[in-house]
Design a protein around this motif. Sequence first.
Motif, mmCIF file in Angstrom:
data_model
loop_
_atom_site.group_PDB
_atom_site.id
_atom_site.type_symbol
_atom_site.label_atom_id
_atom_site.label_comp_id
_atom_site.label_asym_id
_atom_site.label_seq_id
_atom_site.Cartn_x
_atom_site.Cartn_y
_atom_site.Cartn_z
ATOM 1 N N PHE A 636 19.557 67.940 45.052
ATOM 2 C CA PHE A 636 19.881 67.711 43.634
ATOM 3 C C PHE A 636 19.500 66.280 43.276
ATOM 4 N N ASN A 637 18.447 66.151 42.438
ATOM 5 C CA ASN A 637 17.967 64.832 42.038
ATOM 6 C C ASN A 637 17.338 64.943 40.658
ATOM 7 N N VAL A 638 16.753 63.832 40.193
ATOM 8 C CA VAL A 638 16.178 63.795 38.846
ATOM 9 C C VAL A 638 14.975 64.734 38.752
ATOM 10 N N ASP A 639 14.127 64.779 39.782
ATOM 11 C CA ASP A 639 12.955 65.657 39.734
ATOM 12 C C ASP A 639 13.372 67.114 39.627
ATOM 13 N N CYS A 640 14.444 67.435 40.323
ATOM 14 C CA CYS A 640 14.946 68.814 40.248
ATOM 15 C C CYS A 640 15.369 69.156 38.839
ATOM 16 N N CYS A 672 22.794 61.994 34.185
ATOM 17 C CA CYS A 672 22.675 61.060 33.058
ATOM 18 C C CYS A 672 21.307 60.392 33.041
ATOM 19 N N ALA A 673 20.751 60.133 34.206
ATOM 20 C CA ALA A 673 19.430 59.518 34.256
ATOM 21 C C ALA A 673 18.349 60.464 33.751
ATOM 22 N N ALA A 674 18.521 61.776 33.960
ATOM 23 C CA ALA A 674 17.502 62.737 33.549
ATOM 24 C C ALA A 674 17.667 63.177 32.113
ATOM 25 N N ALA A 675 18.892 63.095 31.536
ATOM 26 C CA ALA A 675 19.143 63.598 30.187
ATOM 27 C C ALA A 675 18.640 62.604 29.156
ATOM 28 N N SER A 676 18.332 63.161 27.960
ATOM 29 C CA SER A 676 17.879 62.313 26.862
ATOM 30 C C SER A 676 19.034 61.721 26.070
ATOM 31 N N ARG A 677 20.253 62.222 26.230
ATOM 32 C CA ARG A 677 21.435 61.673 25.583
ATOM 33 C C ARG A 677 22.628 61.863 26.507
ATOM 34 N N VAL A 678 23.510 60.881 26.552
ATOM 35 C CA VAL A 678 24.691 60.921 27.414
ATOM 36 C C VAL A 678 25.925 60.828 26.528
ATOM 37 N N LEU A 679 26.795 61.851 26.631
ATOM 38 C CA LEU A 679 28.086 61.821 25.956
ATOM 39 C C LEU A 679 29.150 61.432 26.995
ATOM 40 N N PHE A 680 29.677 60.214 26.832
ATOM 41 C CA PHE A 680 30.726 59.735 27.755
ATOM 42 C C PHE A 680 32.079 60.007 27.102
ATOM 43 N N VAL A 681 32.911 60.812 27.779
ATOM 44 C CA VAL A 681 34.160 61.301 27.204
ATOM 45 C C VAL A 681 35.321 60.448 27.722
ATOM 46 N N THR A 682 36.112 59.943 26.793
ATOM 47 C CA THR A 682 37.393 59.303 27.130
ATOM 48 C C THR A 682 38.486 60.049 26.388
ATOM 49 N N ARG A 683 39.563 60.305 27.079
ATOM 50 C CA ARG A 683 40.665 61.070 26.483
ATOM 51 C C ARG A 683 41.749 60.097 26.035
ATOM 52 N N TRP A 684 42.152 60.203 24.798
ATOM 53 C CA TRP A 684 43.147 59.312 24.201
ATOM 54 C C TRP A 684 44.483 59.423 24.936
ATOM 55 N N GLY A 685 44.976 58.255 25.431
ATOM 56 C CA GLY A 685 46.244 58.249 26.135
ATOM 57 C C GLY A 685 46.178 58.752 27.559
ATOM 58 N N HIS A 686 44.950 59.061 28.064
ATOM 59 C CA HIS A 686 44.820 59.578 29.418
ATOM 60 C C HIS A 686 43.898 58.692 30.255
ATOM 61 N N THR A 687 42.761 58.352 29.728
ATOM 62 C CA THR A 687 41.831 57.466 30.427
ATOM 63 C C THR A 687 42.398 56.048 30.435
ATOM 64 N N THR A 688 42.297 55.366 31.566
ATOM 65 C CA THR A 688 42.834 54.009 31.694
ATOM 66 C C THR A 688 41.718 52.971 31.575
#
Length: 747
Positions: A636-640, A672-688
Amino acid sequence: MGPDFRFILRVLAAHKLLIAVIVVALTATAAFGVSLLKDQYSSEALLLVDNRQVRVVRPEDQMLGSIPAEDSSILSEIEILKSTAVLSRAVEDLKLTGNPDFNPPAQPAPAEANQPFAARATAYLRDHARQIWGEDLPGPVAALLDHGDGMARDAVQREAYASTGIDGILDRIRRKLDVAIVGRSRVIQVRFTDKDPEMARDMVDTIVRRYMETRQQMDRDLSTSAVEWLKDRIDALRREVAEADRKVDETRFRAGLVKGGNNGLMATGELEQARLRLAEASANRARAVAQAEALERGARSSGSSIASPVVAQLRATVAAISTEMAQLSRQYGPKHPRIIELQARLNEANSALASETRREIDGVREAANVAIAQENALKAMIARLESSYQTMTEEAVPLRTLEAEAQAKRQLLDSLLGRLEEVQAQQDNRAFPTAVKLVSAPQVPRSPSGPFRALLLLAGFVASFAVAIFTVFGVELLQRRIRTPDAVRRILGVAGVHILPHHSTRGVHGRLYELFQRHPFSLFSESLRALFRNHLADLGPVGSIAVTSARPQDGKTSLSLAVAQVASQAGRRVVVVDTDFRRSRIDGLFNLSAKRGLSDWIAGEAALDEIVHSADDVPFDVVPAGRLMSETLDRFNVDCLVHLMAGLSPRYDLVVFDTAPALAVSDARIVCAAASRVLFVTRWGHTTASDLQAVADLGPIDHEKFVCVMTDVNLKKAASRGYQGPYSSYVATRKYYGGNRTLRATS
């Protein structure tokens, strides 16, 4: 920019229940403690510190001494008032050793189970030592055990200390005793507080009385010691003065330096007198010589310069005879008897005049010789005195030193004699009263001086309210959960954060992509549309989106499916690829656990068409993660992923990758390196914040394709707690959204 009072008030209002509980609990505790307090009575006395002294020894010195400007004397009196000597005598007078309030009874010895550790350890060692050596223990062992017994006894005595010792009583007295200066005056206030009003009065009265006695005794002792010292010193000075006078006299007589009538040295006076006589003799000699020379010149000429009466008479006789003889010579001749008689008488008179003139000249000459001899004698005496003057001068230097020393000792003796008389007079208290005077005697207090229960309750309420406020803000400051977009921007360095609000039907009864289908006009649906239009709509003909987060349970899978739902309803052909091989959720959501997935395609065991599956209730296709195989993780890598997207591009416009947490495994970073857009999710009151910091430490973020999304935001709760940002604007504009507009507050 100053404090935001609206934010402070919103935070306090959000925690009003916690504040109320803390205030009620602490105020009730304070009220209970105040109710247990007993009334206290305070009695006080005022003392005036007056250091002025009346001098009565010398009439010219009768005056009041000035009071020193510094407060050191008053502070010294305060320390004497609180000294152990004064308080110990007060304890004896009031018999406080038998008063249980000041000297509680001794505590009973502790039971064996409550003995100190040293005692129990020593007993244990002694029992085992007797089992080994018997009753006759070796000397070192017995000494060691005896030492341990001594330490144990000391510990027991310290723990069961009965305050029969004076130290405990004095400590209790000092805790209730207050001695202070009244304002900036010279008045000392002595106050004692006790639950018994009579005891308070008696304690102040006894302390003041014993203090006055101690102060007077100190003055008497000081005067007595000063008198004794002055007497000894005066006796020694008298002996020293007598010895100094004796040395002065011996030195003076030895050098011949005897004092004259004018307090000068006799030798010096004799030399000066000799010089004066020499000057006088020189003048007399010069005068006599000059007179003799003048007489001799006059005698050679006419002899008229002699002022002797005999010479004058003889001259008068010669003149008379010469006159008479001149008159008769005109009448008679030289042979006349009368002329012959007168000639004989004239010759006799001239002979007598010459003889008398010679005798007068010889007398003057003799006087001149005597003056010359006297002058020479005085010169010789002066020379002799001057020859010995150097020796006398050398002896006069130590003589003056001895005289000055003797004079100084006599002055010191006179001063000490005067001081002795003054100190002896000061021993009489009637002439010299004590420097501390009692201004106000202590009285039995009629009303209690404390405790101020209302004030204590008010202070307890204010303190409890302050503790509650500090607790609330402490909880907020210690809160490490991410609740504002500013925190995400500050840590990750991103430009913006998209907000996805919490929806009331989320949980067991619905999923995010289903919420979008059922409530297309809700605030949540509008937020998803805004996310897609603002960040995901311009990915080109075939785009790829990687959805990841820092930690599990942040909502990656839900957001991936929701984005796929929005894009599908917008007319895009979407496929969701699950790349979380270890903890896949898509397999369970769509019942794809038994079907082939991405890992099978990577391993070469399945074709691309075999791993793409569709579901009846969603408008997009799904590629499950498949089985977890080691060869799959290695390949599992970017070329794949690039090869995968190339195979899916003819059939789909958008590929959404659901990834594993970025901090858990490295698979997410590959996607994330292979995708054209990265959605980084943080959860309100859960992520520190530490989670976000760890993500920032993984490496530089590509801000061109990085989009941060904060999900599950409780807008009502965030706005009520004063968090800044878009929360208040979302709440203010919620009337524009249809459907269920009620926002449930969740913790």
